[in-house]
Scaffold this active site. Structure first.
Site, PDB file in Angstrom:
ATOM      1  N   LYS A 190       0.957  -1.070   0.062  1.00 38.74           N
ATOM      2  CA  LYS A 190      -0.025   0.118  -0.172  1.00 38.74           C
ATOM      3  C   LYS A 190       1.067   1.145   0.236  1.00 38.74           C
ATOM      4  O   LYS A 190       1.474   1.347   0.970  1.00 38.74           O
ATOM      5  CB  LYS A 190      -0.832  -0.079   1.288  1.00 38.74           C
ATOM      6  N   GLU A 266      10.406   1.487  10.337  1.00 37.42           N
ATOM      7  CA  GLU A 266      11.332   2.613  10.037  1.00 37.42           C
ATOM      8  C   GLU A 266      10.466   3.909  10.098  1.00 37.42           C
ATOM      9  O   GLU A 266       9.583   4.230   9.286  1.00 37.42           O
ATOM     10  CB  GLU A 266      11.939   2.519   8.576  1.00 37.42           C
ATOM     11  N   CYS A 301      13.332  11.201   6.582  1.00 36.67           N
ATOM     12  CA  CYS A 301      13.449  10.931   7.702  1.00 36.67           C
ATOM     13  C   CYS A 301      15.047  11.076   8.361  1.00 36.67           C
ATOM     14  O   CYS A 301      14.997  11.456   9.440  1.00 36.67           O
ATOM     15  CB  CYS A 301      13.008   9.568   8.086  1.00 36.67           C
ATOM     16  N   GLU A 400      10.035  16.583  14.457  1.00 34.68           N
ATOM     17  CA  GLU A 400      10.496  16.226  12.927  1.00 34.68           C
ATOM     18  C   GLU A 400       9.415  17.089  12.211  1.00 34.68           C
ATOM     19  O   GLU A 400       8.277  16.908  12.291  1.00 34.68           O
ATOM     20  CB  GLU A 400      10.160  14.871  12.702  1.00 34.68           C
TER      21      GLU A 400
END
Length: 496
Positions: A190, A266, A301, A400
């Site tokens: 997906k 992750e 990331c 983040e």
């Protein structure tokens, strides 16, 4: 990249026709009639209407993967035969490289040069590497008593649900799909609802390459519906997810609430990049710091979003980065000269602008950027942004942002630098610039991170594992270690 002009890419974009149907059991499936528009962040135009998976479509995809695993040929093929199919997938990705790069650029705003040279290179190399690895994996026969034979074999884990984000849609899909297929698993992939089209192309090319029906299925839709249905599905044996830490927590809950499937994550990062006064080349360190935070619009990331620089060289390094930010070419992702394209969409752009506003309110000093740009295009563009005078307790330094926003913090000694670097809930990656070999080793050991780059950033290849610790996740993509996520160990003890 081949010499293709901006006008050439514009013509190719007008002619691009990509189906938004799911790819299930080796064929395109329109789904139950629900769809959503895939909007390009380049100009706000609709690229295609994409099937919006409901639980019934996820059920169909998982059922196809289950049949293919339980009774199909794929897990029972000789590893060398599986490898040859993966190599054929790599060949077809190479043949369709222009079309795939164009699709990636249009759907998530990445500059076409980066899409072609970096994204597609990574995807092609990943399938090729695991295709070559497939028949080189070995089992074990431990030394035991002379009247017994012990065998430890790796067996494919079953049906893998792979959920991947939009920032590197083909690279990250390949990092999940290729090792899972090499191990003999079947997959339901997906992609993000923001970047569905390139993943659908991957699914069709894999079928064309000879992958049996049901081995790789691609369903499109949002996380709360399609992603949740995959996470809770009792016939999914393994979940592999790349994305935010918040969503990663959902997948752990889904596993707990269903069949205790293994979950490999992750997740986010707030990576520190430490520049010491004895860096072998301060100019290169500063230029690399700028490249690292502005590459891919900062939507990485691993982006070195926290620059930790010794106070004695902080002004020089920061001035170099600010100058680079001001000269960076922002523009149409389809222009080969563009260095920074559009953020993935309007909603994400507004989120990043909110972080910038918070930084200003907290008292950080804005040195470059900070504003939307090219608004008349209809796209989601942001100036590369640099803050200094950042305090480690500010949200700028802790959350983040996932955009081209750099926070500069200073330190006076090495212990302080390491403490600042490790003062985060994330531990995905880190950078260090020094000429001292002992310092390089000692600091690398002290940093809590899945990857530490010394005198470089974002370097590596498929031979080395990638992943994080703490709230940056678990497990590893890339390298032979990725196979561990998609296999189970079986012990057979034979009494002689």
């Amino acid at each position: 990249m081949l010499d293709i002009t901006h006008d050439d890419w514009l013509r190719r974009a007008k002619a691009l026709d990509v189906s938004g149907a799911h790819h299930i059991d080796g064929a395109d499936e329109p789904g139950g009639g629900q769809s959503y528009p895939a909007v390009s962040p380049r100009d706000g135009q609709v690229l295609a209407h994409v099937a919006d998976a409901q639980p019934a479509e996820v059920d169909a995809a998982v059922a196809a993967a289950r049949r293919a695993f339980d009774s199909g040929p794929w897990p029972r093929l000789a590893p060398a035969d599986r490898g040859r199919v993966l190599l054929r997938i790599a060949d077809l990705l190479e043949e369709q490289r222009h079309r795939l790069a164009l699709t990636v650029s249009l759907e998530m705003g990445k500059p076409i040069t980066d899409a072609y040279d970096i994204e597609l290179r990574a995807a092609i190399n990943t399938f090729r590497w695991y295709g070559q690895l497939a028949d080189k994996l070995t089992d074990e026969s431990p030394h035991t008593a002379p009247d017994a034979l012990a065998l430890v074999t790796r067996e494919p884990a079953g049906v893998v649900g792979a959920v991947v984000p939009w920032n590197f849609p083909l690279t990250l899909a390949s990092w999940k799909v290729a090792p899972a297929l090499a191990a003999g698993c079947t997959v339901v992939l997906k992609p993000s609802e923001n970047s569905p089209l390139s993943a659908l192309l991957l699914g069709r090319l894999a079928t064309e390459a000879g992958l049996p029906p049901g081995v790789l299925n691609v369903v499109t839709g949002d996380g709360p519906t399609a992603g949740r249905a995959i996470g809770l599905h009792l016939d999914v044996d393994v979940l592999a997810f790349t994305g935010s830490t918040a969503v990663g927590r959902h997948f752990l809950r889904y596993a707990a609430d269903s069949n205790l499937k293994r979950v490999w994550l992750e997740l986010g990062g707030k990576s520190p990049n430490i520049i010491l006064p004895d860096a072998p080349d301060l100019e290169k360190a500063a230029e690399t710091a700028a490249w690292g935070i502005f590459f891919n619009q900062g939507e990485m990331c691993t982006a070195p979003s926290r620059l930790l620089v010794h106070s004695s060289v902080a002004e020089r390094v920061t001035d170099t980065i600010v100058a680079r930010a001001r000269e960076l070419r922002i523009g149409d992702p389809l222009d080969p000269a563009t260095e920074m394209g559009a953020l993935v969409g309007e909603r994400h752009l507004q989120r990043v602008l909110e972080h910038i506003g918070t930084g200003l309110n907290e008292g950080a000093r804005l040195r470059a950027g900070g504003s939307r740009t090219l608004a008349d295009t209809g796209g989601s563009y942001l100036q590369p942004t640099v803050f200094d005078h950042v305090d480690p307790d500010m949200r700028l330094a802790r959350e983040e942002i996932f955009g081209p926003v750099l926070s500069v913090l200073t330190f006076d000694d090495l212990d302080e630098a390491v403490a600042l670097a490790n003062d985060t809930e994330y531990d995905l990656a880190a950078g260090l610039w020094t000429s001292d070999l002992s310092t390089a080793h000692q600091v690398s050991r002290a940093l809590k991170a899945g990857t530490v780059w010394v005198n470089c950033y974002e370097e590596g290849d498929l031979t080395v594992p990638f992943g994080g610790v703490k709230q940056s996740g678990n497990g590893r993509d890339k390298s032979a270690h990725a196979i561990e996520k998609y296999t189970e160990l079986k012990t057979t003890w034979i009494q002689l």
